[in-house]
Design a protein around this motif. Structure first.
Motif, short mmCIF file in Angstrom:
data_model
loop_
_atom_site.label_atom_id
_atom_site.label_comp_id
_atom_site.label_asym_id
_atom_site.label_seq_id
_atom_site.Cartn_x
_atom_site.Cartn_y
_atom_site.Cartn_z
N GLY A 85 33.67 44.95 35.82
CA GLY A 85 33.28 45.34 37.17
C GLY A 85 32.34 44.36 37.84
N LEU A 86 31.93 43.30 37.10
CA LEU A 86 31.04 42.29 37.70
C LEU A 86 31.79 41.42 38.71
N LEU A 87 33.07 41.18 38.45
CA LEU A 87 33.85 40.31 39.34
C LEU A 87 34.33 41.09 40.55
N GLU A 148 39.96 43.26 33.61
CA GLU A 148 38.94 43.46 34.65
C GLU A 148 39.50 43.23 36.04
N THR A 149 40.24 42.12 36.21
CA THR A 149 40.93 41.84 37.46
C THR A 149 42.32 41.31 37.11
N ILE A 150 43.10 41.05 38.12
CA ILE A 150 44.45 40.53 37.89
C ILE A 150 44.42 39.17 37.22
N THR A 151 43.28 38.47 37.33
CA THR A 151 43.14 37.12 36.78
C THR A 151 42.43 37.09 35.44
N ILE A 152 41.43 37.95 35.23
CA ILE A 152 40.50 37.82 34.11
C ILE A 152 40.58 39.03 33.17
N ALA A 260 37.28 26.08 37.25
CA ALA A 260 36.59 26.96 36.30
C ALA A 260 37.32 28.31 36.24
N ASP A 261 37.14 29.02 35.13
CA ASP A 261 37.75 30.35 35.00
C ASP A 261 37.02 31.37 35.87
N ILE A 262 35.69 31.23 35.94
CA ILE A 262 34.85 32.20 36.65
C ILE A 262 33.93 31.44 37.60
N ILE A 263 33.74 31.97 38.80
CA ILE A 263 32.80 31.40 39.77
C ILE A 263 31.69 32.41 40.05
N ILE A 264 30.44 31.98 39.90
CA ILE A 264 29.28 32.78 40.30
C ILE A 264 28.63 32.05 41.47
N TYR A 265 28.64 32.66 42.65
CA TYR A 265 28.08 32.01 43.84
C TYR A 265 26.79 32.73 44.22
N PHE A 282 36.10 34.65 51.37
CA PHE A 282 36.56 34.65 49.98
C PHE A 282 37.61 35.72 49.68
N PRO A 283 37.48 36.97 50.19
CA PRO A 283 38.52 37.96 49.89
C PRO A 283 39.89 37.58 50.46
N GLU A 284 39.90 36.70 51.47
CA GLU A 284 41.19 36.30 52.08
C GLU A 284 41.81 35.10 51.39
N LEU A 285 41.03 34.39 50.57
CA LEU A 285 41.51 33.14 50.00
C LEU A 285 42.35 33.36 48.75
N GLU A 286 43.23 32.39 48.53
CA GLU A 286 44.10 32.43 47.35
C GLU A 286 43.62 31.39 46.35
N ASP A 287 43.56 31.79 45.08
CA ASP A 287 43.19 30.87 44.02
C ASP A 287 44.32 29.86 43.84
N PRO A 288 44.07 28.54 44.06
CA PRO A 288 45.16 27.56 43.97
C PRO A 288 45.76 27.47 42.57
N ALA A 289 45.01 27.86 41.55
CA ALA A 289 45.51 27.75 40.18
C ALA A 289 46.48 28.89 39.82
N THR A 290 46.20 30.11 40.31
CA THR A 290 46.99 31.27 39.89
C THR A 290 47.76 31.92 41.02
N GLY A 291 47.36 31.66 42.27
CA GLY A 291 47.99 32.34 43.40
C GLY A 291 47.44 33.73 43.65
N ASN A 292 46.51 34.19 42.79
CA ASN A 292 45.89 35.50 42.96
C ASN A 292 44.69 35.39 43.91
N PRO A 293 44.17 36.52 44.41
CA PRO A 293 42.99 36.44 45.27
C PRO A 293 41.82 35.73 44.58
N LEU A 294 41.11 34.90 45.33
CA LEU A 294 40.01 34.13 44.76
C LEU A 294 38.90 35.03 44.23
#
Length: 589
Positions: A85-87, A148-152, A260-265, A282-294
């Motif tokens: 739930g942190l991400l 946790e998320t679709i990516t992680i 990186a696998d995880i981003i902490i901003y 950020f909620p609108e952006l797509e992760d270029p590596a996976t195509g999932n939400p950033l």
């Protein structure tokens, strides 16, 4: 028993208030204990104890509280909730989820004293065990996985403090199914019950086995960074620059596109409109590596300049602790701190209210030590569970007036190994990213070259050095040009200036807002450089053959170099362009 000890009780009373610094009497507390101050229960932390007087920094606005109000001690240090739930969550500086607080208050403007746990305690997560009854586990070992998320995938671990170093325990019970973070999902024969939720003090680094030399670059997709001044996964970098030079945009680009696998901003004391841009984008952006939400791999900590100053001092610790937690799972984490100057200013304000002896420019004498403690928690580590993970720390610095000699910049430079110096003059000329290639450096180049040679091209270091040499020569020639003019130079030096112009305009400049040019893979970065070198080699051959400099510069194909960055099918474009440049220049002699 002394008179002082007799009068001390667990709860105290406020003796005086000075901004975020509150002095309490008769409070039984230890250093760094979390306390609740006043009738409204404002959250604070013990920062000094002298006799029966306790000094507290309060993480909320203190106007309206007065001497005589109670102070309640929790007996625990400032800690963060760690678990699924942190991400995809936005926190303030002390890990209160802002969306939960907004729902609770019914308004984006938060009242004082309002609180919420860092992760949802009631949400059910699907827990899948990775151990069986009878298995032996040690501290940090993974007992199960949660999506946790679709990516992680979130790895549920034995807490580091549940067992002694080197001690193992037998799993006597393990469950499978849907549970909350407070439910027991596994039990050890030592009586330890393992939940998905852990707590960890933010000022204490999580344990590791060994800090290793990083050998893999943190690929950012920014040509000047990857090509000339790379940072390693597990490395440290500083981005100093004056107002308007592009620190925040550079941090945003790294947060969006770093591999990186995880981003902490961590938005530490920056303007609210900049943080709003991050939260909206950020909620609108797509992760270029996976195509999932950033946001599926991102956690944001927003502590803007209008928020209480004391919480700013803790927000970077909150961020680095969350980063270490995911590092323990074996992930590569990139932490962006924007900006460490605002963090240092918060330390300065609290130090002055404590009436401590000031150091240079009013900053506390322990400024360098605090910066070191933060950056030292970055690195490439062997974890206590046998996995390997990294935390890369990238801190923006905002020197007043762009003066790099001020204490925060200078102390940061002594610690970090990558320096990306932003230049106001380049920004005024609309050259972005406005990183000054003469002042910037990376101490990771030698240890990262083998990776680039294996993954991109054998001659990557030679090509980079060629570009650096041309840019250095241009800098020297520009001093002469300013005195006597470009036309007074020999033709070979005029040609060097022309090659350097393509390096600056085509290679070093990059459009963060262009859908293609915003991200440049290392392969494309390399091909752009080889194209410019092809022009350089063929042009000097033509010059030696007696072709006038004007004819060489005016060939039709050369300006196409500036368009490589916006090409999606860049490999085919580069092949054709190299052939075109070669044919056109050779046809002149």
């Amino acid at each position: 028993m002394s008179q002082t000890a007799q009068t001390v009780r667990e709860d105290g009373i406020i003796a005086s208030v000075s901004g975020p610094v509150v002095v309490a009497r008769d409070l039984d507390a230890r250093m760094n204990d979390v306390v609740y101050v006043g009738d409204e229960g404002l959250m604070g932390e013990v920062i000094e104890i002298e006799g029966d007087t306790t000094t507290i920094q309060v993480y909320e606005e203190t106007s309206g509280i007065s001497p005589g109000e109670p102070v309640e001690n929790t007996g625990e240090p400032l800690s963060v909730d760690l678990g699924p739930g942190l991400l995809d969550t936005i926190y303030d500086g002390v890990q209160r989820p802002l969306d939960v607080l907004e729902d609770k208050m019914g308004s984006p403007y938060l009242d004082r004293g309002v609180d919420a746990p860092g992760i949802e305690l009631d949400k059910q997560w699907e827990f899948e065990p990775t151990v069986e009854e009878g298995d032996e586990v040690g501290r940090g070992d993974v007992v199960g996985v949660v999506e946790e998320t679709i990516t992680i995938d979130h790895k549920v671990m034995v807490p580091p403090d549940a067992l002694e170093e080197g001690e193992t325990a037998e799993v006597v019970d393990v469950k499978s199914g849907s549970f909350t973070v407070e439910d027991t999902v596994a039990e050890l024969d030592t009586g330890v019950e393992i939940q998905m939720r852990q707590e960890w003090p933010v000022r204490e680094a999580r344990p590791t086995v060994e800090k290793k030399t990083p050998r893999t670059p943190l690929v950012s997709g920014q040509r000047i960074l990857d090509g000339l001044f790379p940072i390693a996964k597990g490395g440290t970098a500083a981005i100093p620059g004056p107002f308007g030079s592009g620190k925040t945009v550079t941090q945003h680009q790294l947060a969006k596109y770093a591999d990186a696998d995880i981003i902490i901003y961590v938005g530490c004391g920056e303007r609210g409109n900049e943080m709003t841009e991050v939260i909206d984008d950020f909620p609108e952006l797509e992760d270029p590596a996976t195509g999932n939400p950033l946001m599926a791999r991102t956690s944001l900590i927003a502590n803007t300049s209008n928020m209480p100053v004391a919480a700013r001092e803790s927000c970077v610790y909150t961020g680095i602790t969350i980063a270490e937690f995911y590092r323990d799972m074996g992930y590569d984490v990139a932490l962006m701190a924007d900006s460490t100057s605002r963090w240092a200013e918060a330390m300065r304000e609290i130090s002055s209210r404590l009436e401590e002896m000031p150091g240079e420019e009013g900053y506390p004498a322990y400024l360098a030590a605090r910066l070191s403690q933060f950056y030292e928690r970055a690195g490439y580590f062997e974890n206590i569970n046998g996995s390997e993970g990294s935390v890369s720390a990238i801190g923006a610095v905002s020197p007043p007036g762009g003066d790099f000699s001020e204490p925060v910049t200078q102390n940061t430079l002594r610690i970090v190994k990558t320096f990306w110096a932003l230049d106001a003059d380049l920004a005024e000329r609309r050259h972005f990213p406005s990183i000054n290639w003469n002042e910037s450096y990376s101490l990771y180049k030698d240890q990262l070259d083998p990776w680039f040679q294996e993954e991109v091209a054998d001659d990557w270091p030679e090509k980079r050095q060629w570009a650096v040499d041309v840019l250095d020569e241009e800098t020297e020639l520009q001093e002469i040009v300013q005195l006597v003019g470009k036309d007074a130079l020999p033709e070979d030096q005029q040609l060097t200036l022309e090659v350097a112009r393509y390096l600056r305009e085509a290679y070093l400049q990059q459009n963060a807002f262009h859908p293609v040019d915003t991200y440049c893979p290392p392969e494309k970065t390399y091909l752009m450089l080889t194209t410019i070198e092809t022009f350089n080699d063929e042009a000097f051959d033509a010059l030696e053959a007696g072709v006038p400099i004007e004819e060489i510069i005016d060939i039709d194909s050369a300006p196409k170099i500036n368009r490589i960055g916006v090409q999606e099918d860049y490999e085919e474009y580069v092949d054709e362009l190299k052939s075109e440049i070669t044919e056109e220049l050779r046809s002149l002699y």
